[in-house]
Design an enzyme around this catalytic site. Structure first.
Site, PDB file in Angstrom:
ATOM      1  N   ILE A  28       0.840  -1.203   0.000  1.00 41.56           N
ATOM      2  CA  ILE A  28       0.000   0.000   0.000  1.00 41.56           C
ATOM      3  C   ILE A  28       0.874   1.252   0.000  1.00 41.56           C
ATOM      4  O   ILE A  28       0.576   2.235  -0.668  1.00 41.56           O
ATOM      5  CB  ILE A  28      -0.970   0.003   1.198  1.00 41.56           C
ATOM      6  CG1 ILE A  28      -1.769  -1.300   1.255  1.00 41.56           C
ATOM      7  CG2 ILE A  28      -1.933   1.183   1.099  1.00 41.56           C
ATOM      8  CD1 ILE A  28      -2.647  -1.447   2.483  1.00 41.56           C
ATOM      9  N   LEU A  38      13.098  -2.539   4.131  1.00 44.33           N
ATOM     10  CA  LEU A  38      13.266  -3.554   3.077  1.00 44.33           C
ATOM     11  C   LEU A  38      13.312  -4.959   3.656  1.00 44.33           C
ATOM     12  O   LEU A  38      14.229  -5.747   3.378  1.00 44.33           O
ATOM     13  CB  LEU A  38      14.522  -3.267   2.237  1.00 44.33           C
ATOM     14  CG  LEU A  38      14.485  -1.963   1.419  1.00 44.33           C
ATOM     15  CD1 LEU A  38      15.777  -1.796   0.630  1.00 44.33           C
ATOM     16  CD2 LEU A  38      13.281  -1.928   0.490  1.00 44.33           C
ATOM     17  N   ILE A  81      11.897   1.469  11.421  1.00 44.20           N
ATOM     18  CA  ILE A  81      11.244   2.461  12.285  1.00 44.20           C
ATOM     19  C   ILE A  81      11.500   2.195  13.773  1.00 44.20           C
ATOM     20  O   ILE A  81      11.221   3.054  14.606  1.00 44.20           O
ATOM     21  CB  ILE A  81       9.724   2.556  12.026  1.00 44.20           C
ATOM     22  CG1 ILE A  81       9.001   1.237  12.339  1.00 44.20           C
ATOM     23  CG2 ILE A  81       9.451   3.016  10.600  1.00 44.20           C
ATOM     24  CD1 ILE A  81       7.484   1.367  12.311  1.00 44.20           C
ATOM     25  N   ALA A 116       4.446   1.495   7.735  1.00 41.72           N
ATOM     26  CA  ALA A 116       5.390   0.438   8.118  1.00 41.72           C
ATOM     27  C   ALA A 116       4.793  -0.452   9.199  1.00 41.72           C
ATOM     28  O   ALA A 116       4.418   0.021  10.269  1.00 41.72           O
ATOM     29  CB  ALA A 116       6.696   1.058   8.608  1.00 41.72           C
ATOM     30  N   ALA A 117       4.704  -1.749   8.901  1.00 37.50           N
ATOM     31  CA  ALA A 117       4.123  -2.691   9.860  1.00 37.50           C
ATOM     32  C   ALA A 117       4.380  -4.112   9.393  1.00 37.50           C
ATOM     33  O   ALA A 117       4.471  -4.374   8.195  1.00 37.50           O
ATOM     34  CB  ALA A 117       2.610  -2.469   9.991  1.00 37.50           C
ATOM     35  N   THR A 139      -6.107  -0.949  10.506  1.00 34.38           N
ATOM     36  CA  THR A 139      -6.797  -2.056   9.844  1.00 34.38           C
ATOM     37  C   THR A 139      -8.137  -2.319  10.506  1.00 34.38           C
ATOM     38  O   THR A 139      -8.294  -2.096  11.718  1.00 34.38           O
ATOM     39  CB  THR A 139      -5.943  -3.340   9.909  1.00 34.38           C
ATOM     40  OG1 THR A 139      -6.718  -4.452   9.446  1.00 34.38           O
ATOM     41  CG2 THR A 139      -5.487  -3.641  11.334  1.00 34.38           C
ATOM     42  N   ASP A 140      -9.089  -2.826   9.723  1.00 31.34           N
ATOM     43  CA  ASP A 140     -10.392  -3.182  10.292  1.00 31.34           C
ATOM     44  C   ASP A 140     -10.293  -4.393  11.218  1.00 31.34           C
ATOM     45  O   ASP A 140     -11.225  -4.685  11.973  1.00 31.34           O
ATOM     46  CB  ASP A 140     -11.420  -3.438   9.188  1.00 31.34           C
ATOM     47  CG  ASP A 140     -11.062  -4.588   8.253  1.00 31.34           C
ATOM     48  OD1 ASP A 140      -9.958  -5.159   8.386  1.00 31.34           O
ATOM     49  OD2 ASP A 140     -11.876  -4.908   7.364  1.00 31.34           O
ATOM     50  N   GLU A 141      -9.162  -5.104  11.183  1.00 33.10           N
ATOM     51  CA  GLU A 141      -9.031  -6.298  12.024  1.00 33.10           C
ATOM     52  C   GLU A 141      -9.015  -5.979  13.514  1.00 33.10           C
ATOM     53  O   GLU A 141      -9.197  -6.873  14.339  1.00 33.10           O
ATOM     54  CB  GLU A 141      -7.784  -7.089  11.613  1.00 33.10           C
ATOM     55  CG  GLU A 141      -7.906  -7.669  10.221  1.00 33.10           C
ATOM     56  CD  GLU A 141      -6.777  -8.627   9.874  1.00 33.10           C
ATOM     57  OE1 GLU A 141      -6.419  -9.463  10.719  1.00 33.10           O
ATOM     58  OE2 GLU A 141      -6.259  -8.536   8.745  1.00 33.10           O
ATOM     59  N   TYR A 193      -1.285 -10.087  15.412  1.00 32.91           N
ATOM     60  CA  TYR A 193      -1.192  -8.981  14.455  1.00 32.91           C
ATOM     61  C   TYR A 193      -2.203  -7.886  14.764  1.00 32.91           C
ATOM     62  O   TYR A 193      -1.853  -6.716  14.933  1.00 32.91           O
ATOM     63  CB  TYR A 193      -1.400  -9.485  13.024  1.00 32.91           C
ATOM     64  CG  TYR A 193      -1.766  -8.381  12.060  1.00 32.91           C
ATOM     65  CD1 TYR A 193      -0.883  -7.327  11.818  1.00 32.91           C
ATOM     66  CD2 TYR A 193      -3.005  -8.352  11.418  1.00 32.91           C
ATOM     67  CE1 TYR A 193      -1.215  -6.293  10.956  1.00 32.91           C
ATOM     68  CE2 TYR A 193      -3.338  -7.323  10.550  1.00 32.91           C
ATOM     69  CZ  TYR A 193      -2.442  -6.292  10.320  1.00 32.91           C
ATOM     70  OH  TYR A 193      -2.785  -5.261   9.487  1.00 32.91           O
ATOM     71  N   SER A 215      -1.486  -5.990  17.906  1.00 34.72           N
ATOM     72  CA  SER A 215      -0.390  -5.023  17.794  1.00 34.72           C
ATOM     73  C   SER A 215      -0.853  -3.761  17.073  1.00 34.72           C
ATOM     74  O   SER A 215      -0.449  -2.648  17.430  1.00 34.72           O
ATOM     75  CB  SER A 215       0.801  -5.651  17.064  1.00 34.72           C
ATOM     76  OG  SER A 215       0.523  -5.891  15.699  1.00 34.72           O
ATOM     77  N   LYS A 216      -1.729  -3.908  16.081  1.00 32.89           N
ATOM     78  CA  LYS A 216      -2.240  -2.740  15.366  1.00 32.89           C
ATOM     79  C   LYS A 216      -3.211  -1.937  16.235  1.00 32.89           C
ATOM     80  O   LYS A 216      -3.210  -0.703  16.199  1.00 32.89           O
ATOM     81  CB  LYS A 216      -2.923  -3.172  14.070  1.00 32.89           C
ATOM     82  CG  LYS A 216      -1.969  -3.705  13.013  1.00 32.89           C
ATOM     83  CD  LYS A 216      -0.994  -2.648  12.510  1.00 32.89           C
ATOM     84  CE  LYS A 216      -1.682  -1.637  11.614  1.00 32.89           C
ATOM     85  NZ  LYS A 216      -0.697  -0.631  11.079  1.00 32.89           N
TER      86      LYS A 216
END
Length: 344
Positions: A16, A39, A64, A86-87, A129-131, A157, A160-161
């Site tokens: 994205i 990277l 980051i 970044a994730a 995120t919608d998660e 995941y 963490s978001k």
């Protein structure tokens, strides 16, 4: 947001993030775009080949989580706006190794915001995120995620978001940092690393490999074409209210098995390639976003219907098989076998 901004984009060599970089370079020609990316496996510097030729673009290879490195970039570039893509983002990987997700997605976000505080940015935007909302039952198609839907995470995941989102809002309240957050539904389109459903299936079909589908493939996701998502983020930067969360959804709900069959049909291959594998641990049933707040406040809405977006996406991967081949060599092959080879 005026002219001649310097915008720092983390994770800009990823899926994205790279699409957002190109949107900025194409449509905000007075802006300088500073890209920061570690990277890792899911990024590819060749994704940015066209950007690297643009005089308004500069790239830094940096993690980051590296406080000194990030602060030195801020010292040199003095960004006006920061967008944090970044994730670590793959649920399966988070189940196998949660630690790196906590470090990158939480501590990395903190590092970015500390730099933003020190150097006085106009806006820090956290890409979520919608998660974080958990999931919805398959038998209630009338239910949708809203910005005030309670956080109810299912995986390391998404946890963490969610933590990063809460930390972002806390920095706004505690320190007055000007922040916004977007939470999007599943993205698809060019440059997506082939561990995710759509590029994975396209790549396997092209090589006549089995298509691993979790369970019966009935889990439902809301699909958003990546360029629509990028326009949504840009609208939040330019029109969004500080301290607010905006849901960006596609209103394109599809069951996973339906997606797989569409790809097979588009590529003229048999459904006999479908292989059902044991389901993911704690697998969410359905995601569905209500984007009406973004539509009302920002005038944003998705313009790409799935039937059109999937054709654009398949066509892109057909034309960029060299990019796909580079992504799927070495470490990715090893990971793929570990994740799907033993799930029969």
């Amino acid at each position: 947001m005026g002219e001649k901004k310097t915008i720092l984009v983390t994770g800009g060599a990823g899926f994205i993030g790279s699409n957002f970089v190109y949107l900025l370079l194409d449509e905000r020609k007075d802006w300088k775009v500073v890209c920061v990316d570690a990277l890792t496996y899911a990024a590819n510097i060749h994704t940015l080949n066209r950007a690297l030729e643009n005089k308004n673009f500069v790239f830094y290879k940096e993690d980051i989580r590296n406080r000194d490195g990030i602060f030195s970039i801020f010292e040199k570039e003095r960004p006006d706006v920061v967008v944090n893509f970044a994730a670590e983002s793959h649920v399966d990987r988070s189940i196998e190794n949660p630690g790196i997700f906590l470090e990158t997605n939480i501590i990395g976000t903190q590092t970015m915001m500390d730099a933003c505080r020190k150097y006085g940015v106009e806006r820090f935007h956290q890409v979520g995120t919608d998660e974080v909302y958990g999931d919805l039952p398959l038998d209630r198609p009338d239910l949708f995620f809203h910005e005030d839907t309670p956080i109810h995470t299912s995986s390391p995941y998404s946890t963490s978001k969610a933590s990063a989102d809460l930390l972002t809002l806390a920095y706004h309240r505690t320190y007055g940092l000007p922040v916004t957050i977007s939470r999007c539904s599943n993205n698809y389109g060019p440059y997506q690393f082939p561990e995710k459903l759509i590029p994975l299936m396209i790549n396997n079909v092209l090589h006549d490999k089995p298509l691993p589908v979790y369970g019966k493939g009935l889990k439902v996701r809301d699909w958003l074409y990546v360029k629509d998502h990028c326009y949504g983020i840009l609208a939040i930067l330019e029109k969004g209210r500080v301290g607010e969360v905006y849901n960006l959804g596609g209103h394109n709900e599809k069951a996973n098995i339906e997606i797989v069959k569409i790809i097979l049909k588009e590529l003229g291959k048999s459904e006999s390639l479908i292989t059902h594998v044991s389901d993911r641990k704690g697998h969410d049933q359905r995601y569905a976003i209500d984007p009406s707040k973004a539509n009302k406040e920002l005038g944003w809405g998705p313009t790409t219907m799935f039937k059109d977006g999937i054709k654009l996406t398949i066509d892109w991967y057909l034309k960029h098989q060299d990019w796909m081949a580079e992504c799927t060599s070495g470490e990715y092959t090893k990971y793929y076998e570990e994740m799907y080879g033993n799930r029969k």
